[in-house]
Scaffold this active site. Structure first.
Site, PDB file in Angstrom:
ATOM      1  N   HIS A   1     -10.512  50.908 -24.749  1.00 23.04           N
ATOM      2  CA  HIS A   1     -10.748  51.098 -26.186  1.00 23.04           C
ATOM      3  C   HIS A   1     -12.022  50.339 -26.527  1.00 23.04           C
ATOM      4  O   HIS A   1     -12.561  49.613 -25.687  1.00 23.04           O
ATOM      5  CB  HIS A   1      -9.557  50.589 -27.012  1.00 23.04           C
ATOM      6  CG  HIS A   1      -9.268  49.132 -26.809  1.00 23.04           C
ATOM      7  ND1 HIS A   1      -8.527  48.660 -25.751  1.00 23.04           N
ATOM      8  CD2 HIS A   1      -9.666  48.044 -27.505  1.00 23.04           C
ATOM      9  CE1 HIS A   1      -8.459  47.342 -25.810  1.00 23.04           C
ATOM     10  NE2 HIS A   1      -9.149  46.931 -26.869  1.00 23.04           N
TER      11      HIS A   1
ATOM     12  N   CYS B   1      -3.530  46.920 -25.226  1.00 16.92           N
ATOM     13  CA  CYS B   1      -4.906  46.612 -24.787  1.00 16.92           C
ATOM     14  C   CYS B   1      -5.082  46.797 -23.279  1.00 16.92           C
ATOM     15  O   CYS B   1      -6.184  46.691 -22.766  1.00 16.92           O
ATOM     16  CB  CYS B   1      -5.287  45.194 -25.199  1.00 16.92           C
ATOM     17  SG  CYS B   1      -5.192  44.967 -26.974  1.00 16.92           S
TER      18      CYS B   1
ATOM     19  N   ASP C   1     -24.474  46.313 -25.206  1.00 13.49           N
ATOM     20  CA  ASP C   1     -24.333  47.394 -26.189  1.00 13.49           C
ATOM     21  C   ASP C   1     -24.072  48.747 -25.512  1.00 13.49           C
ATOM     22  O   ASP C   1     -24.786  49.145 -24.590  1.00 13.49           O
ATOM     23  CB  ASP C   1     -25.599  47.481 -27.052  1.00 13.49           C
ATOM     24  CG  ASP C   1     -25.389  48.384 -28.265  1.00 13.49           C
ATOM     25  OD1 ASP C   1     -24.257  48.408 -28.806  1.00 13.49           O
ATOM     26  OD2 ASP C   1     -26.344  49.071 -28.664  1.00 13.49           O
ATOM     27  N   HIS C   2     -23.027  49.424 -25.990  1.00 14.90           N
ATOM     28  CA  HIS C   2     -22.614  50.740 -25.460  1.00 14.90           C
ATOM     29  C   HIS C   2     -22.339  50.705 -23.958  1.00 14.90           C
ATOM     30  O   HIS C   2     -22.647  51.659 -23.230  1.00 14.90           O
ATOM     31  CB  HIS C   2     -23.650  51.818 -25.821  1.00 14.90           C
ATOM     32  CG  HIS C   2     -23.566  52.183 -27.274  1.00 14.90           C
ATOM     33  ND1 HIS C   2     -24.068  51.380 -28.266  1.00 14.90           N
ATOM     34  CD2 HIS C   2     -22.993  53.229 -27.889  1.00 14.90           C
ATOM     35  CE1 HIS C   2     -23.817  51.922 -29.440  1.00 14.90           C
ATOM     36  NE2 HIS C   2     -23.155  53.033 -29.247  1.00 14.90           N
TER      37      HIS C   2
ATOM     38  N   HIS D   1     -13.676  48.139 -23.593  1.00 12.48           N
ATOM     39  CA  HIS D   1     -13.059  47.238 -22.622  1.00 12.48           C
ATOM     40  C   HIS D   1     -11.585  47.560 -22.454  1.00 12.48           C
ATOM     41  O   HIS D   1     -11.004  48.351 -23.201  1.00 12.48           O
ATOM     42  CB  HIS D   1     -13.268  45.760 -23.003  1.00 12.48           C
ATOM     43  CG  HIS D   1     -12.323  45.239 -24.050  1.00 12.48           C
ATOM     44  ND1 HIS D   1     -11.838  43.952 -24.055  1.00 12.48           N
ATOM     45  CD2 HIS D   1     -11.782  45.830 -25.140  1.00 12.48           C
ATOM     46  CE1 HIS D   1     -11.041  43.769 -25.091  1.00 12.48           C
ATOM     47  NE2 HIS D   1     -10.995  44.886 -25.778  1.00 12.48           N
TER      48      HIS D   1
ATOM     49  N   GLU E   1     -14.059  40.298 -32.945  1.00 17.05           N
ATOM     50  CA  GLU E   1     -13.674  41.461 -32.140  1.00 17.05           C
ATOM     51  C   GLU E   1     -13.055  42.559 -33.009  1.00 17.05           C
ATOM     52  O   GLU E   1     -13.351  43.741 -32.838  1.00 17.05           O
ATOM     53  CB  GLU E   1     -12.682  41.021 -31.062  1.00 17.05           C
ATOM     54  CG  GLU E   1     -12.274  42.119 -30.110  1.00 17.05           C
ATOM     55  CD  GLU E   1     -11.132  41.688 -29.218  1.00 17.05           C
ATOM     56  OE1 GLU E   1     -10.093  41.264 -29.766  1.00 17.05           O
ATOM     57  OE2 GLU E   1     -11.283  41.778 -27.995  1.00 17.05           O
TER      58      GLU E   1
ATOM     59  N   HIS F   1     -14.766  48.191 -29.428  1.00 18.26           N
ATOM     60  CA  HIS F   1     -14.912  47.339 -30.616  1.00 18.26           C
ATOM     61  C   HIS F   1     -16.373  47.330 -31.056  1.00 18.26           C
ATOM     62  O   HIS F   1     -17.284  47.430 -30.220  1.00 18.26           O
ATOM     63  CB  HIS F   1     -14.523  45.892 -30.312  1.00 18.26           C
ATOM     64  CG  HIS F   1     -13.096  45.723 -29.915  1.00 18.26           C
ATOM     65  ND1 HIS F   1     -12.048  45.890 -30.791  1.00 18.26           N
ATOM     66  CD2 HIS F   1     -12.525  45.408 -28.711  1.00 18.26           C
ATOM     67  CE1 HIS F   1     -10.902  45.668 -30.164  1.00 18.26           C
ATOM     68  NE2 HIS F   1     -11.163  45.391 -28.893  1.00 18.26           N
TER      69      HIS F   1
HETATM   70  N1  LIG Z   1      -5.924  35.831 -26.861  1.00 18.38           N
HETATM   71  C1  LIG Z   1      -6.354  37.089 -26.993  1.00 18.38           C
HETATM   72  N2  LIG Z   1      -5.520  38.049 -27.363  1.00 18.38           N
HETATM   73  C2  LIG Z   1      -5.971  39.312 -27.522  1.00 18.38           C
HETATM   74  C3  LIG Z   1      -7.324  39.606 -27.296  1.00 18.38           C
HETATM   75  C4  LIG Z   1      -8.180  38.568 -26.884  1.00 18.38           C
HETATM   76  O1  LIG Z   1      -9.384  38.782 -26.680  1.00 18.38           O
HETATM   77  N3  LIG Z   1      -7.667  37.331 -26.760  1.00 18.38           N
HETATM   78  N4  LIG Z   1      -7.777  40.866 -27.461  1.00 18.38           N
HETATM   79  C5  LIG Z   1      -6.998  41.839 -27.826  1.00 18.38           C
HETATM   80  C6  LIG Z   1      -7.604  43.206 -27.887  1.00 18.38           C
HETATM   81  O2  LIG Z   1      -8.799  43.360 -27.241  1.00 18.38           O
HETATM   82  C7  LIG Z   1      -7.385  44.136 -28.995  1.00 18.38           C
HETATM   83  O3  LIG Z   1      -8.250  45.219 -29.021  1.00 18.38           O
HETATM   84  C8  LIG Z   1      -7.166  43.573 -30.311  1.00 18.38           C
HETATM   85  O4  LIG Z   1      -5.815  43.713 -30.451  1.00 18.38           O
HETATM   86  P1  LIG Z   1      -5.058  43.474 -31.802  1.00 18.38           P
HETATM   87  O5  LIG Z   1      -5.265  42.103 -32.295  1.00 18.38           O
HETATM   88  O6  LIG Z   1      -3.673  43.898 -31.532  1.00 18.38           O
HETATM   89  O7  LIG Z   1      -5.891  44.433 -32.737  1.00 18.38           O
HETATM   90  P2  LIG Z   1      -5.470  45.487 -33.783  1.00 18.38           P
HETATM   91  O8  LIG Z   1      -6.565  45.555 -34.762  1.00 18.38           O
HETATM   92  O9  LIG Z   1      -5.107  46.750 -33.110  1.00 18.38           O
HETATM   93  O10 LIG Z   1      -4.257  44.775 -34.423  1.00 18.38           O
HETATM   94  P3  LIG Z   1      -3.003  45.331 -35.164  1.00 18.38           P
HETATM   95  O11 LIG Z   1      -2.478  44.100 -35.828  1.00 18.38           O
HETATM   96  O12 LIG Z   1      -2.104  45.867 -34.095  1.00 18.38           O
HETATM   97  O13 LIG Z   1      -3.516  46.360 -36.109  1.00 18.38           O
HETATM   98  C9  LIG Z   1      -5.568  41.625 -28.083  1.00 18.38           C
HETATM   99  N5  LIG Z   1      -5.139  40.286 -27.893  1.00 18.38           N
HETATM  100 ZN   LIG Z   2      -9.866  45.099 -27.454  1.00 16.26          ZN
END
Ligand SMILES: Nc1nc2c(c(=O)[nH]1)N=C([C@H](O)[C@H](O)COP(=O)(O)OP(=O)(O)OP(=O)(O)O)CN2
Ligand SMILES: [Zn+2]
Length: 141
Positions: free
Chosen positions: A42, A36, A82-83, A17, A126, A44
């Site tokens: 990217h 993101c 899925d995928h 997504h 996620e 999940h």
């Molecule tokens: N309110 C929301 N905020 C975010 C969502 C969401 O669904 N709702 N999603 C994302 C992303 O999809 C993202 O892939 C996850 O980001 P993040 O939390 O930064 O994940 P990381 O594991 O990369 O975290 P680090 O702390 O940077 O390692 C973002 N926000």
């Molecule tokens: Zn994401």
């Protein structure tokens, strides 16, 4: 009187997504969604927790047929996502593919298929640190 209980079952799917909305400019998208919003997207390994509840059948001791639940969730949710690229799913043309929206969409999909108000909650993991829940529309809305 039959006692109520709840059962939570876990499902998995992997999907790509990108957090992006046409309601914001390209610059605002980058500012709000950060990495993101990367145009390449990217992925999940999503984990979905489905919680269903109801009275315990005195004969079977069960509140729900888990095999029936598996059929519904596999056919309507896992096979659909899925995928896949979530941004290409018709349900996400007007809303962003956040965990909040995904949890609500899965709840809506399952609510149509699971009878008698048995669906209590959908949880979506996620990332290691991000977990989202939706338990139906708030009664005050
Ligand atoms: N309110 C929301 N905020 C975010 C969502 C969401 O669904 N709702 N999603 C994302 C992303 O999809 C993202 O892939 C996850 O980001 P993040 O939390 O930064 O994940 P990381 O594991 O990369 O975290 P680090 O702390 O940077 O390692 C973002 N926000
Ligand atoms: Zn994401």
């Amino acid at each position: 009187m039959a006692q109520a209980a709840s059962v939570t079952r876990r499902y998995r799917f992997s999907a790509a997504h990108r957090l992006h909305t046409d309601q914001l400019s390209e610059e605002e998208n980058r500012r709000v969604f950060g990495k993101c919003n990367n145009p390449n997207g990217h992925g999940h390994n999503y984990v979905v927790y489905v919680t269903v509840g109801g009275p315990i059948d005195p004969a079977t001791g069960r509140s729900l047929d888990l095999e029936g639940l598996d059929r519904v969730v596999t056919e309507r949710v896992v096979r659909r996502f899925d995928h896949q690229d979530l941004n290409r799913d018709p349900a996400f043309t007007q809303i962003t593919t956040t965990g909040e929206n995904l949890a609500r969409l899965i709840w809506e999909i399952l609510h149509e298929a699971i009878p008698n108000g048995k669906l209590a909650k959908v949880g979506v993991v996620e990332t290691r640190d991000n977990y989202f829940e939706y338990a139906g529309p708030s009664s005050s809305c």
